[in-house]
Scaffold this motif. Sequence first.
Motif, PDB file in Angstrom:
ATOM      1  N   ASP A 128      20.858 -43.166  -4.327  1.00  0.00           N
ATOM      2  CA  ASP A 128      22.011 -43.524  -3.503  1.00  0.00           C
ATOM      3  C   ASP A 128      22.335 -42.394  -2.523  1.00  0.00           C
ATOM      4  O   ASP A 128      22.624 -42.633  -1.352  1.00  0.00           O
ATOM      5  CB  ASP A 128      23.207 -43.819  -4.398  1.00  0.00           C
ATOM      6  CG  ASP A 128      24.403 -44.343  -3.618  1.00  0.00           C
ATOM      7  OD1 ASP A 128      24.284 -45.449  -3.057  1.00  0.00           O
ATOM      8  OD2 ASP A 128      25.428 -43.652  -3.570  1.00  0.00           O
ATOM      9  N   ALA A 129      22.261 -41.150  -3.007  1.00  0.00           N
ATOM     10  CA  ALA A 129      22.532 -40.005  -2.143  1.00  0.00           C
ATOM     11  C   ALA A 129      21.501 -39.908  -1.019  1.00  0.00           C
ATOM     12  O   ALA A 129      21.839 -39.558   0.121  1.00  0.00           O
ATOM     13  CB  ALA A 129      22.531 -38.719  -2.977  1.00  0.00           C
ATOM     14  N   THR A 130      20.244 -40.231  -1.326  1.00  0.00           N
ATOM     15  CA  THR A 130      19.193 -40.194  -0.297  1.00  0.00           C
ATOM     16  C   THR A 130      19.453 -41.240   0.785  1.00  0.00           C
ATOM     17  O   THR A 130      19.305 -40.977   1.981  1.00  0.00           O
ATOM     18  CB  THR A 130      17.818 -40.414  -0.940  1.00  0.00           C
ATOM     19  OG1 THR A 130      17.599 -39.414  -1.952  1.00  0.00           O
ATOM     20  CG2 THR A 130      16.711 -40.339   0.095  1.00  0.00           C
ATOM     21  N   ARG A 131      19.842 -42.435   0.362  1.00  0.00           N
ATOM     22  CA  ARG A 131      20.164 -43.483   1.332  1.00  0.00           C
ATOM     23  C   ARG A 131      21.334 -43.050   2.219  1.00  0.00           C
ATOM     24  O   ARG A 131      21.314 -43.248   3.434  1.00  0.00           O
ATOM     25  CB  ARG A 131      20.492 -44.783   0.599  1.00  0.00           C
ATOM     26  CG  ARG A 131      20.662 -45.992   1.515  1.00  0.00           C
ATOM     27  CD  ARG A 131      21.052 -47.225   0.704  1.00  0.00           C
ATOM     28  NE  ARG A 131      19.996 -47.674  -0.184  1.00  0.00           N
ATOM     29  CZ  ARG A 131      19.018 -48.480   0.188  1.00  0.00           C
ATOM     30  NH1 ARG A 131      18.968 -48.937   1.428  1.00  0.00           N
ATOM     31  NH2 ARG A 131      18.100 -48.875  -0.676  1.00  0.00           N
ATOM     32  N   LYS A 132      22.330 -42.441   1.609  1.00  0.00           N
ATOM     33  CA  LYS A 132      23.487 -41.991   2.380  1.00  0.00           C
ATOM     34  C   LYS A 132      23.121 -40.880   3.355  1.00  0.00           C
ATOM     35  O   LYS A 132      23.633 -40.823   4.475  1.00  0.00           O
ATOM     36  CB  LYS A 132      24.598 -41.520   1.432  1.00  0.00           C
ATOM     37  CG  LYS A 132      25.301 -42.674   0.719  1.00  0.00           C
ATOM     38  CD  LYS A 132      26.304 -42.173  -0.307  1.00  0.00           C
ATOM     39  CE  LYS A 132      27.038 -43.341  -0.953  1.00  0.00           C
ATOM     40  NZ  LYS A 132      27.900 -42.924  -2.074  1.00  0.00           N
ATOM     41  N   ALA A 133      22.218 -39.997   2.942  1.00  0.00           N
ATOM     42  CA  ALA A 133      21.765 -38.938   3.840  1.00  0.00           C
ATOM     43  C   ALA A 133      21.140 -39.543   5.095  1.00  0.00           C
ATOM     44  O   ALA A 133      21.374 -39.065   6.220  1.00  0.00           O
ATOM     45  CB  ALA A 133      20.763 -38.033   3.132  1.00  0.00           C
ATOM     46  N   GLY A 134      20.346 -40.603   4.907  1.00  0.00           N
ATOM     47  CA  GLY A 134      19.753 -41.277   6.066  1.00  0.00           C
ATOM     48  C   GLY A 134      20.801 -41.881   6.978  1.00  0.00           C
ATOM     49  O   GLY A 134      20.721 -41.780   8.212  1.00  0.00           O
ATOM     50  N   ARG A 135      21.821 -42.487   6.390  1.00  0.00           N
ATOM     51  CA  ARG A 135      22.879 -43.092   7.198  1.00  0.00           C
ATOM     52  C   ARG A 135      23.687 -42.033   7.930  1.00  0.00           C
ATOM     53  O   ARG A 135      24.083 -42.228   9.083  1.00  0.00           O
ATOM     54  CB  ARG A 135      23.774 -43.946   6.305  1.00  0.00           C
ATOM     55  CG  ARG A 135      23.085 -45.228   5.833  1.00  0.00           C
ATOM     56  CD  ARG A 135      23.903 -45.970   4.815  1.00  0.00           C
ATOM     57  NE  ARG A 135      25.280 -46.131   5.245  1.00  0.00           N
ATOM     58  CZ  ARG A 135      26.299 -46.328   4.424  1.00  0.00           C
ATOM     59  NH1 ARG A 135      26.087 -46.352   3.119  1.00  0.00           N
ATOM     60  NH2 ARG A 135      27.513 -46.475   4.882  1.00  0.00           N
ATOM     61  N   ILE A 136      23.942 -40.899   7.284  1.00  0.00           N
ATOM     62  CA  ILE A 136      24.662 -39.814   7.952  1.00  0.00           C
ATOM     63  C   ILE A 136      23.869 -39.317   9.155  1.00  0.00           C
ATOM     64  O   ILE A 136      24.438 -38.950  10.186  1.00  0.00           O
ATOM     65  CB  ILE A 136      24.932 -38.669   6.960  1.00  0.00           C
ATOM     66  CG1 ILE A 136      25.939 -39.109   5.896  1.00  0.00           C
ATOM     67  CG2 ILE A 136      25.468 -37.425   7.680  1.00  0.00           C
ATOM     68  CD1 ILE A 136      26.079 -38.145   4.740  1.00  0.00           C
ATOM     69  N   ALA A 137      22.541 -39.326   9.032  1.00  0.00           N
ATOM     70  CA  ALA A 137      21.683 -38.902  10.142  1.00  0.00           C
ATOM     71  C   ALA A 137      21.582 -39.954  11.238  1.00  0.00           C
ATOM     72  O   ALA A 137      20.894 -39.747  12.238  1.00  0.00           O
ATOM     73  CB  ALA A 137      20.287 -38.577   9.614  1.00  0.00           C
ATOM     74  N   GLY A 138      22.267 -41.086  11.066  1.00  0.00           N
ATOM     75  CA  GLY A 138      22.242 -42.139  12.076  1.00  0.00           C
ATOM     76  C   GLY A 138      21.025 -43.033  11.986  1.00  0.00           C
ATOM     77  O   GLY A 138      20.708 -43.743  12.945  1.00  0.00           O
ATOM     78  N   LEU A 139      20.358 -43.038  10.842  1.00  0.00           N
ATOM     79  CA  LEU A 139      19.147 -43.840  10.672  1.00  0.00           C
ATOM     80  C   LEU A 139      19.459 -45.143   9.955  1.00  0.00           C
ATOM     81  O   LEU A 139      20.405 -45.227   9.167  1.00  0.00           O
ATOM     82  CB  LEU A 139      18.106 -43.054   9.862  1.00  0.00           C
ATOM     83  CG  LEU A 139      17.690 -41.693  10.431  1.00  0.00           C
ATOM     84  CD1 LEU A 139      16.780 -40.969   9.452  1.00  0.00           C
ATOM     85  CD2 LEU A 139      17.008 -41.852  11.785  1.00  0.00           C
TER      86      LEU A 139
END
Length: 527
Positions: A128-139
């Motif tokens: 879940d944290a990895t998915r959120k990291a991608g979203r924070i990066a605008g991906l």
Amino acid sequence: MAVYGIDLGTTYSCIASIDDVGRPAVQRNLEGTDTTPSVVFFESGENVVVGQTAKDTAVLEPDNVVSLIKRDMGRDVTRPIHGIDFTPEEVSAFILLKLATDARTTTGEETRDVVITVPAYFGVAERDATRKAGRIAGLNVIDIVSEPIAAAITYGVLNPESDRTILVYDLGGGTFDTTVIALREGHIEVVCTDGDHELGGADWDARLVEHLAERFRAEHPDAGDPLDDRQTEQQLRRDAEDAKKALTSRTSHTVRVMHGGRVASVEVTREKLEELTKDLLDRTVEITGRTLATAAEKGVEDYDDLVLVGGSTKMPVVAARLQTELGLAPRLQDPDLAVAKGAALYAFEETYRRLVREGAAERAEEMANRAGLSAEQQRQIAGRKIRTVASHAFGIVVVDRETGAESVAHLVHANDELPAARTEDFFTVYDDQASADIRVMEQAGVVESADLIDNTEIATGEIRVPPGKKSGWPIGVTFELDSSGLLNVTAVEKETGERLELKVDVGGMSEEEVERSRKALSRVQVS
């Protein structure tokens, strides 16, 4: 439409896409290398540097440099730098943004739709944290896929001649996984997996750092401990990594340890490194043996190939030890790049299949034609199935009505096939109980255990019970674990129909915090 696969590694990361002849190709960064060190230097709160420059700066400004952040994913911790608390998701987002930005600069195409890989043994919180990291990066994160699956996809594409049963041994910079995978008529099926997400090449480096410091102290006992100085420690870590890499092709390497105006020249032999780290390799062999035993319980006992993935598998002792233990000749399968390439293939195939499902046949065909795929290859992609398994067990806390003792009842077990769904009735403990706590637990130890201490609470909620009910009133609980390893839990009180839905949203950041971080990161200069 371009889609990308990202291997977000503990020590090095990599991004790949599909070229115009349908092959996965790594996109080099602006420094001209295939892989980017997963190191972040915070020059200020508004300017961040990622990669080799950040790694070099760690020697001079260790307090402003973050590395090995992947080991903190899913934990509620922060790194305070320049008066700002950065979460693991935010630090990882900087690495993802560097990869995506460099790829866009190189290709001239938008880099937005991605698949990000994680260790097979990552749990719900880490995924879940990895998915959120991608979203924070605008991906736009199409999916989260396990690293061994990505490696198997690469292996299957490069070796399509026959059905195979393979054991993937993945020893990266910070994590270790071992996975049994069956390749059958183009389909990929994970039989079982095991691992340790705090075991990797960085641990080999740490042993060598201790050895170098010990040798220095022995030669210069009055000069102090080099590990007490942050800059010297960082330099030793770089020197240890360089020595480890040199010893893959040489039998000895000399390191100059400098501290307090003194110098010690320390010769390190390959034999000495293997002696210092024997117990680390032993742990990987033990986990591999556990995986093979689980596979045997599922009827898999014969293997066609042992595939080595991850940069740390380049150490000669790894292949030699595994061949001795398992009787299989290991094959190095593009160890540094195979995961990113497989993720790119997975991203391409998932996007193609989605377009077909949604009736966007023209866009799917355009995508396939751009990649130079034949009609037969398109048919294979459309029909390919990937089956995976749960990496951990999941359950809820239950109370013994006689003793009051708490334990964990697991509804989903490690190595259950995904997606998994199971419903079970649980019962109130007391007369006139007004509500029931639903505490969702994830296996924390190496094996499934009902003891609370061997599990981690990942979500909690409360559901009301109608008044005047005797003990033993039923509450239905459903666990649904999807193919990405993300969990949904539903509890239902059957008389009133009241529902409690817990979309397990873990990893330290709420949706609102993710959105705030995404906006804040967009104002930071990342290079």
